[in-house]
Design an enzyme around this catalytic site. Structure first.
Site, PDB file in Angstrom:
ATOM      1  N   MET A  50       0.796  -1.230   0.000  1.00 24.35           N
ATOM      2  CA  MET A  50       0.000   0.000   0.000  1.00 24.35           C
ATOM      3  C   MET A  50       0.829   1.281   0.000  1.00 24.35           C
ATOM      4  O   MET A  50       0.343   2.347   0.387  1.00 24.35           O
ATOM      5  CB  MET A  50      -0.952  -0.010   1.208  1.00 24.35           C
ATOM      6  N   ILE A  66       3.034   4.275  -1.974  1.00 22.91           N
ATOM      7  CA  ILE A  66       3.288   4.936  -3.249  1.00 22.91           C
ATOM      8  C   ILE A  66       4.794   4.922  -3.494  1.00 22.91           C
ATOM      9  O   ILE A  66       5.575   5.309  -2.618  1.00 22.91           O
ATOM     10  CB  ILE A  66       2.730   6.373  -3.230  1.00 22.91           C
ATOM     11  N   HIS A  70      -5.459  -3.527  -8.669  1.00 21.96           N
ATOM     12  CA  HIS A  70      -6.338  -2.501  -8.099  1.00 21.96           C
ATOM     13  C   HIS A  70      -7.785  -3.001  -8.133  1.00 21.96           C
ATOM     14  O   HIS A  70      -8.217  -3.559  -9.151  1.00 21.96           O
ATOM     15  CB  HIS A  70      -6.193  -1.201  -8.909  1.00 21.96           C
TER      16      HIS A  70
END
Ligand code: 3YE
Length: 206
Positions: A90, A92, A109
């Site tokens: 999770m 970025i 996703h």
């Protein structure tokens, strides 16, 4: 009410699906290392039990995203990794990490992209009144959830669906779509072109 954290039982299920697929003799892929940013998670235990090497790179121990991503990069190099699957991951990733692993990084996703990017995709689908949702496996681009689409599976949104019931249905689709997308990439059926678009290989096996 129940104090049993039901969600715990679903943690790491995409990794589990990838492990089950890649142990087949017909698979083009082999899992050489499982890296988690969270110590003690079930996925690490399942990987160890299956004889797969594991590493923890805890983001909380790093002062910057660049240092965290740099450590992950180092582990991937150590194991000569060719394809990276983000399963239940999770965080970025930085632009420099994404550029370095361009065409080799896959994410899943829980929506039919480009609809419902970002967190709570299932909730977004319900709130939008969508009658169909699903999951998408895509190459990771710097812009989150915007990379080229490799595979998708649709599921219906049912009349009485809750976030939980829709998430369960989408997760079952994920357990088929992610292994299928990994086989496409590892088997050479699909690759990412220099223009950021998918290139299909009609001569690939499987
Ligand atoms: N990074 C880039 N592009 C992508 N990571 C993932 C996909 C993807 C990517 O397409 N550049 C939401 C994460 C969204 C978020 O804000 N995460 C927080 C941490 C939250 C936590 O630890 O629970 C953050 O600061 O990174 C993988 C999926 C990312 C999901």
């Amino acid at each position: 009410y129940s104090t049993v954290p039901r969600k715990r039982t679903r943690v790491g299920t995409n990794l589990q699906a990838l492990m089950e697929q890649t142990k087949r003799t017909s698979s083009s892929a082999e899992i050489v290392v499982v890296i988690s940013n969270q110590p003690g998670v079930l996925g690490l235990k399942r990987a160890s039990l299956a004889g797969i090497q594991t590493r923890v790179v805890d983001h909380k121990l790093y002062g910057s995203r660049a240092e965290f991503d740099g450590t992950i990069d180092h582990v991937l190099e150590e194991f000569d990794v060719e394809v990276v699957c983000l399963a239940g991951f999770m965080r970025i990733l930085t632009g420099s990490f994404v550029r370095k692993w361009n065409g080799k990084l896959l994410n899943i996703h829980p929506s039919l992209l480009p609809s419902f990017k970002g967190v709570n995709a299932q909730k977004q689908a319900l709130q939008a009144g969508a009658r169909v949702s699903g999951c998408t496996v895509h190459f990771v681009a710097e812009e989150v959830d915007a990379g080229a689409i490799i595979a998708q599976e649709a599921v219906p949104v049912l009349m009485n669906d809750t976030e939980e019931s829709l998430s369960d249905r989408i997760r079952e689709a994920e357990h088929r779509a992610f292994p299928a997308a990994l086989e496409l990439v590892a088997g050479g059926g699909v690759r990412l072109g220099d223009d950021g678009r998918i290139i299909w290989n009609p001569n690939a096996q499987g």
